[in-house]
Scaffold this motif. Structure first.
Motif, PDB file in Angstrom:
ATOM      1  N   ASP A 400     -11.962   5.027 -31.845  1.00 18.58           N
ATOM      2  CA  ASP A 400     -12.748   6.090 -31.223  1.00 18.58           C
ATOM      3  C   ASP A 400     -11.825   7.240 -30.819  1.00 18.58           C
ATOM      4  OD1 ASP A 400     -14.853   7.464 -30.154  1.00 18.58           O
ATOM      5  OD2 ASP A 400     -14.905   6.322 -28.283  1.00 18.58           O
ATOM      6  N   TYR A 401     -12.194   8.463 -31.240  1.00 22.18           N
ATOM      7  CA  TYR A 401     -11.380   9.624 -30.874  1.00 22.18           C
ATOM      8  C   TYR A 401     -12.142  10.478 -29.878  1.00 22.18           C
ATOM      9  CZ  TYR A 401      -8.763  13.949 -31.042  1.00 22.18           C
ATOM     10  OH  TYR A 401      -8.032  15.063 -30.673  1.00 22.18           O
ATOM     11  N   THR A 402     -11.462  10.886 -28.820  1.00 22.18           N
ATOM     12  CA  THR A 402     -12.071  11.725 -27.791  1.00 22.18           C
ATOM     13  C   THR A 402     -11.048  12.730 -27.288  1.00 22.18           C
ATOM     14  OG1 THR A 402     -13.039  11.720 -25.569  1.00 22.18           O
ATOM     15  CG2 THR A 402     -11.459   9.987 -26.073  1.00 22.18           C
ATOM     16  N   LYS A 403     -11.560  13.850 -26.792  1.00 25.38           N
ATOM     17  CA  LYS A 403     -10.667  14.871 -26.225  1.00 25.38           C
ATOM     18  C   LYS A 403     -10.188  14.485 -24.827  1.00 25.38           C
ATOM     19  CE  LYS A 403     -10.857  18.046 -29.510  1.00 25.38           C
ATOM     20  NZ  LYS A 403      -9.638  18.516 -30.229  1.00 25.38           N
ATOM     21  N   ASP A 404     -10.829  13.471 -24.246  1.00 26.29           N
ATOM     22  CA  ASP A 404     -10.420  12.984 -22.931  1.00 26.29           C
ATOM     23  C   ASP A 404      -9.101  12.224 -23.084  1.00 26.29           C
ATOM     24  OD1 ASP A 404     -10.018  11.350 -20.645  1.00 26.29           O
ATOM     25  OD2 ASP A 404     -12.143  11.476 -20.150  1.00 26.29           O
ATOM     26  N   ASN A 405      -8.007  12.790 -22.603  1.00 19.58           N
ATOM     27  CA  ASN A 405      -6.680  12.219 -22.823  1.00 19.58           C
ATOM     28  C   ASN A 405      -6.533  10.819 -22.249  1.00 19.58           C
ATOM     29  OD1 ASN A 405      -5.777  14.473 -24.194  1.00 19.58           O
ATOM     30  ND2 ASN A 405      -4.968  15.463 -22.354  1.00 19.58           N
ATOM     31  N   LEU A 406      -7.117  10.572 -21.073  1.00 18.09           N
ATOM     32  CA  LEU A 406      -7.005   9.254 -20.453  1.00 18.09           C
ATOM     33  C   LEU A 406      -7.726   8.204 -21.290  1.00 18.09           C
ATOM     34  CD1 LEU A 406      -5.990   7.559 -18.099  1.00 18.09           C
ATOM     35  CD2 LEU A 406      -8.084   8.133 -16.848  1.00 18.09           C
ATOM     36  N   ARG A 407      -8.957   8.512 -21.684  1.00 16.37           N
ATOM     37  CA  ARG A 407      -9.712   7.571 -22.522  1.00 16.37           C
ATOM     38  C   ARG A 407      -9.022   7.351 -23.860  1.00 16.37           C
ATOM     39  NH1 ARG A 407     -15.494   9.560 -23.499  1.00 16.37           N
ATOM     40  NH2 ARG A 407     -15.346   7.864 -25.021  1.00 16.37           N
ATOM     41  N   LEU A 408      -8.502   8.427 -24.448  1.00 20.36           N
ATOM     42  CA  LEU A 408      -7.837   8.304 -25.741  1.00 20.36           C
ATOM     43  C   LEU A 408      -6.607   7.407 -25.629  1.00 20.36           C
ATOM     44  CD1 LEU A 408      -7.733   9.106 -28.719  1.00 20.36           C
ATOM     45  CD2 LEU A 408      -6.375  11.111 -28.058  1.00 20.36           C
ATOM     46  N   ARG A 409      -5.840   7.571 -24.552  1.00 19.92           N
ATOM     47  CA  ARG A 409      -4.658   6.720 -24.364  1.00 19.92           C
ATOM     48  C   ARG A 409      -5.063   5.254 -24.244  1.00 19.92           C
ATOM     49  NH1 ARG A 409       0.675   6.457 -22.814  1.00 19.92           N
ATOM     50  NH2 ARG A 409       0.918   8.710 -23.022  1.00 19.92           N
ATOM     51  N   GLU A 410      -6.129   4.971 -23.532  1.00 24.21           N
ATOM     52  CA  GLU A 410      -6.601   3.593 -23.405  1.00 24.21           C
ATOM     53  C   GLU A 410      -6.988   3.023 -24.759  1.00 24.21           C
ATOM     54  OE1 GLU A 410      -9.804   3.840 -20.651  1.00 24.21           O
ATOM     55  OE2 GLU A 410      -8.509   3.976 -18.875  1.00 24.21           O
ATOM     56  N   THR A 411      -7.691   3.835 -25.563  1.00 23.36           N
ATOM     57  CA  THR A 411      -8.111   3.386 -26.886  1.00 23.36           C
ATOM     58  C   THR A 411      -6.909   3.127 -27.786  1.00 23.36           C
ATOM     59  OG1 THR A 411     -10.170   4.653 -26.732  1.00 23.36           O
ATOM     60  CG2 THR A 411      -9.482   3.980 -28.926  1.00 23.36           C
ATOM     61  N   VAL A 412      -5.946   4.054 -27.787  1.00 25.93           N
ATOM     62  CA  VAL A 412      -4.762   3.898 -28.624  1.00 25.93           C
ATOM     63  C   VAL A 412      -3.938   2.694 -28.169  1.00 25.93           C
ATOM     64  CG1 VAL A 412      -2.605   4.969 -29.379  1.00 25.93           C
ATOM     65  CG2 VAL A 412      -4.692   6.335 -29.265  1.00 25.93           C
ATOM     66  N   THR A 413      -3.897   2.447 -26.858  1.00 24.58           N
ATOM     67  CA  THR A 413      -3.185   1.269 -26.341  1.00 24.58           C
ATOM     68  C   THR A 413      -3.820  -0.009 -26.879  1.00 24.58           C
ATOM     69  OG1 THR A 413      -2.556   2.440 -24.317  1.00 24.58           O
ATOM     70  CG2 THR A 413      -2.483   0.031 -24.260  1.00 24.58           C
ATOM     71  N   GLN A 414      -5.138  -0.068 -26.869  1.00 26.14           N
ATOM     72  CA  GLN A 414      -5.839  -1.223 -27.437  1.00 26.14           C
ATOM     73  C   GLN A 414      -5.562  -1.343 -28.935  1.00 26.14           C
ATOM     74  OE1 GLN A 414      -9.970  -0.686 -26.476  1.00 26.14           O
ATOM     75  NE2 GLN A 414      -9.616  -0.745 -24.263  1.00 26.14           N
ATOM     76  N   GLY A 415      -5.589  -0.196 -29.614  1.00 30.73           N
ATOM     77  CA  GLY A 415      -5.304  -0.200 -31.053  1.00 30.73           C
ATOM     78  C   GLY A 415      -3.895  -0.660 -31.358  1.00 30.73           C
ATOM     79  N   THR A 416      -2.941  -0.278 -30.505  1.00 28.95           N
ATOM     80  CA  THR A 416      -1.552  -0.698 -30.696  1.00 28.95           C
ATOM     81  C   THR A 416      -1.419  -2.210 -30.593  1.00 28.95           C
ATOM     82  OG1 THR A 416      -0.788   1.389 -29.746  1.00 28.95           O
ATOM     83  CG2 THR A 416       0.812  -0.381 -29.885  1.00 28.95           C
ATOM     84  N   THR A 417      -2.163  -2.816 -29.677  1.00 28.18           N
ATOM     85  CA  THR A 417      -2.143  -4.273 -29.544  1.00 28.18           C
ATOM     86  C   THR A 417      -2.622  -4.940 -30.827  1.00 28.18           C
ATOM     87  OG1 THR A 417      -2.550  -4.097 -27.159  1.00 28.18           O
ATOM     88  CG2 THR A 417      -3.013  -6.221 -28.206  1.00 28.18           C
ATOM     89  N   VAL A 418      -3.710  -4.412 -31.398  1.00 23.80           N
ATOM     90  CA  VAL A 418      -4.243  -4.966 -32.652  1.00 23.80           C
ATOM     91  C   VAL A 418      -3.247  -4.760 -33.789  1.00 23.80           C
ATOM     92  CG1 VAL A 418      -6.092  -4.784 -34.361  1.00 23.80           C
ATOM     93  CG2 VAL A 418      -6.628  -4.624 -31.924  1.00 23.80           C
ATOM     94  N   ILE A 419      -2.685  -3.565 -33.884  1.00 21.69           N
ATOM     95  CA  ILE A 419      -1.737  -3.253 -34.960  1.00 21.69           C
ATOM     96  C   ILE A 419      -0.512  -4.165 -34.884  1.00 21.69           C
ATOM     97  CG2 ILE A 419      -0.100  -1.498 -35.776  1.00 21.69           C
ATOM     98  CD1 ILE A 419      -2.250   0.601 -35.012  1.00 21.69           C
ATOM     99  N   THR A 420       0.020  -4.339 -33.684  1.00 22.37           N
ATOM    100  CA  THR A 420       1.198  -5.202 -33.512  1.00 22.37           C
ATOM    101  C   THR A 420       0.898  -6.628 -33.942  1.00 22.37           C
ATOM    102  OG1 THR A 420       1.926  -3.828 -31.651  1.00 22.37           O
ATOM    103  CG2 THR A 420       2.944  -5.987 -31.880  1.00 22.37           C
ATOM    104  N   ALA A 421      -0.296  -7.123 -33.592  1.00 23.78           N
ATOM    105  CA  ALA A 421      -0.681  -8.481 -33.983  1.00 23.78           C
ATOM    106  C   ALA A 421      -0.810  -8.593 -35.505  1.00 23.78           C
ATOM    107  CB  ALA A 421      -1.998  -8.870 -33.312  1.00 23.78           C
ATOM    108  N   LEU A 422      -1.397  -7.574 -36.142  1.00 22.35           N
ATOM    109  CA  LEU A 422      -1.543  -7.594 -37.601  1.00 22.35           C
ATOM    110  C   LEU A 422      -0.179  -7.608 -38.284  1.00 22.35           C
ATOM    111  CD1 LEU A 422      -4.442  -5.002 -38.041  1.00 22.35           C
ATOM    112  CD2 LEU A 422      -4.588  -7.471 -38.446  1.00 22.35           C
ATOM    113  N   ILE A 423       0.730  -6.781 -37.777  1.00 22.92           N
ATOM    114  CA  ILE A 423       2.063  -6.694 -38.376  1.00 22.92           C
ATOM    115  C   ILE A 423       2.827  -8.003 -38.193  1.00 22.92           C
ATOM    116  CG2 ILE A 423       4.323  -5.588 -38.126  1.00 22.92           C
ATOM    117  CD1 ILE A 423       2.847  -2.969 -37.549  1.00 22.92           C
ATOM    118  N   LYS A 424       2.706  -8.589 -37.013  1.00 24.83           N
ATOM    119  CA  LYS A 424       3.457  -9.815 -36.735  1.00 24.83           C
ATOM    120  C   LYS A 424       2.905 -11.010 -37.506  1.00 24.83           C
ATOM    121  CE  LYS A 424       5.461 -12.625 -33.092  1.00 24.83           C
ATOM    122  NZ  LYS A 424       5.721 -12.779 -31.649  1.00 24.83           N
TER     123      LYS A 424
END
Length: 437
Positions: A400-424
């Motif tokens: 999900d992309y939003t102009k709200d920087n706080l919400r976007l950071r939360e979303t990207v943080t969640q996405g990073t967790t998924v990406i790291t798990a996929l890579i590992k």
């Protein structure tokens, strides 16, 4: 994360591993070769496949060990010694995984007889049909110890040059005891005064070869310690070098799982993020870069405009990056992802390890529903299916992309967790799936 060629590092930085090898060779001032005995039957492993040919991430263990030696540019020749029954199998492994400095030699009935045959490949190469020059120093290393690095190889080689023989050691984990004939405790060794002998070991070639020429049949049939032969037959006391914890030998089935876990952790150490120059993808790329840096040793960025030039991606390959994140904006589908896959296919990178490509797609929730976007991106299944044939694992991530920087950071943080798990995990079962955060 800045887009541009500077993110790839200067030419000097890209060539640093090669220069290190050249400098090492110059400092050594000698010719170096390696003998890898690989004739074991794997009885302690259980099952019908010798441990050196068991698969780790879909590649035989011995190939991982050979790769560790081929990374060291100052090692000129690598002799792998296998039983007659496994010669054809080893030939196919060499061809499939592109091992270019390997010579195969048929092994003997025991470990020492196999090593002796490997040394003969240098000393008696004409009768055997080989074209190998005798090295000044030879490294002997078990084919089932895949985590040997250049540092310990350099240390034992320089010590062998100075002292004639050298070997890696590790502290004892358990106390060594001796028993009486009736099974009772006789005595124990003081653990602080003793060490476990490991590999690699290195020798002045003439010394270890002469030791084997003089070796008794008993030592050839029942001995295991090469350093002992150099001392017994050539009066050379080995210089002992403290090795790292990773020098352990794959012996039991559980060791295969530990080996795979270590390799996966090593593969996680570098990630390349690929974006275009659009505002939304660059913003997400910056956040991913910032968050991943807390979990991954090295994170690099490259713009998709550079990605279109194969040379720039190949620069990443020289640094052995096996993980890529492609960020696509809210209006794009798979053109960028397909291009990255095509470039990866044109290289030999995925021959060594499964390459992970996480295709991140952005969505503006007020403009389109998740279900509609997931359906629109269902084509990732076919793309991933074709890429898997080349050992490229493609996963999808809808964010999900939003102009709200706080919400976007939360979303990207969640996405990073998924990406790291996929890579590992590098799970084949999830390829072609479009995950949602």
């Amino acid at each position: 994360m800045q887009a541009g060629s500077e993110q790839l590092g200067s030419p000097c930085e890209q060539l640093a591993p090669l220069l290190h090898g050249a400098e090492a060779a110059n400092r050594l001032g000698i010719s170096v070769a390696a003998v890898l005995p690989a004739g074991g039957s794997g009885e302690r492993m259980g099952g019908g496949t010798p441990k050196q040919f068991c698969n780790i991430l879909e590649r035989p263990l011995i190939s991982h060990t050979v790769q560790a030696f081929e990374r060291v540019t100052w090692i000129r020749d690598i002799v792998v010694v296998v039983t007659e029954d496994n010669l054809d199998l080893m030939k196919s492994i060499i061809q499939q995984y592109g091992h270019s400095r390997v010579t195969l030699v048929e092994g003997g009935a025991t470990r020492h007889r196999s090593i002796f045959n490997g040394l003969r490949a240098f000393a008696e190469n004409k009768p055997l049909g080989f074209q190998l020059s005798k090295p000044e120093v030879v490294i002997i290393h078990d084919a089932v110890r895949p985590f040997v690095d250049e540092d310990i190889l350099f240390k034992v080689t320089t010590s062998a040059k100075e002292c004639g023989a050298s070997g890696a050691i590790r502290p004892l984990v358990s106390t060594v005891i001796a028993s009486t004939p009736d099974g009772c405790l006789d005595h124990s060794l003081e653990r602080a005064r003793h060490r476990a002998s490991e590999m690699p070991q290195a020798f002045a070639f003439d010394i270890i070869y002469q030791a084997y020429l003089q070796c008794s049949d008993y030592d050839l049939d029942y001995g295991t310690e090469c350093l002992h032969l150099a001392q017994k037959y050539c009066n050379k006391k080995a210089k002992l070098i403290e090795g790292s914890p990773d020098l352990w030998k794959v012996t039991y089935k559980r060791d295969l799982y530990a080996t795979e876990s270590i390799i996966k952790d090593n593969l996680l150490q570098q990630v390349c993020i690929i974006t275009d120059m659009k505002e939304d993808t660059v913003q997400v790329g910056f956040l991913l870069h910032e968050i991943l840096k807390t979990q991954v040793k090295q994170v690099k960025g490259i713009s998709s405009s550079l990605c279109k030039n194969v040379h720039h991606l190949q620069n990443m390959f020289t640094e052995q990056c096996f993980n890529f994140i492609g960020i696509n904006d809210k209006d794009s589908n798979f053109f960028g992802t397909q291009h990255i896959v095509d470039v990866l296919k044109s290289t030999s990178l995925a021959v060594l390890y499964p390459v992970v490509l996480v295709s991140v797609h952005l969505i503006v929730s007020e403009n389109m529903s998740y279900s509609s976007r997931v359906e629109e991106l269902s084509g990732i299944r076919e793309l991933a299916k074709e890429a898997k044939k080349k050992n490229i694992l493609v996963y999808g991530l809808l964010m999900d992309y939003t102009k709200d920087n706080l919400r976007l950071r939360e979303t990207v943080t969640q996405g990073t967790t998924v990406i790291t798990a996929l890579i590992k995990d590098r799970s084949p079962g999830l390829i072609g799936q479009m995950l949602v955060v």
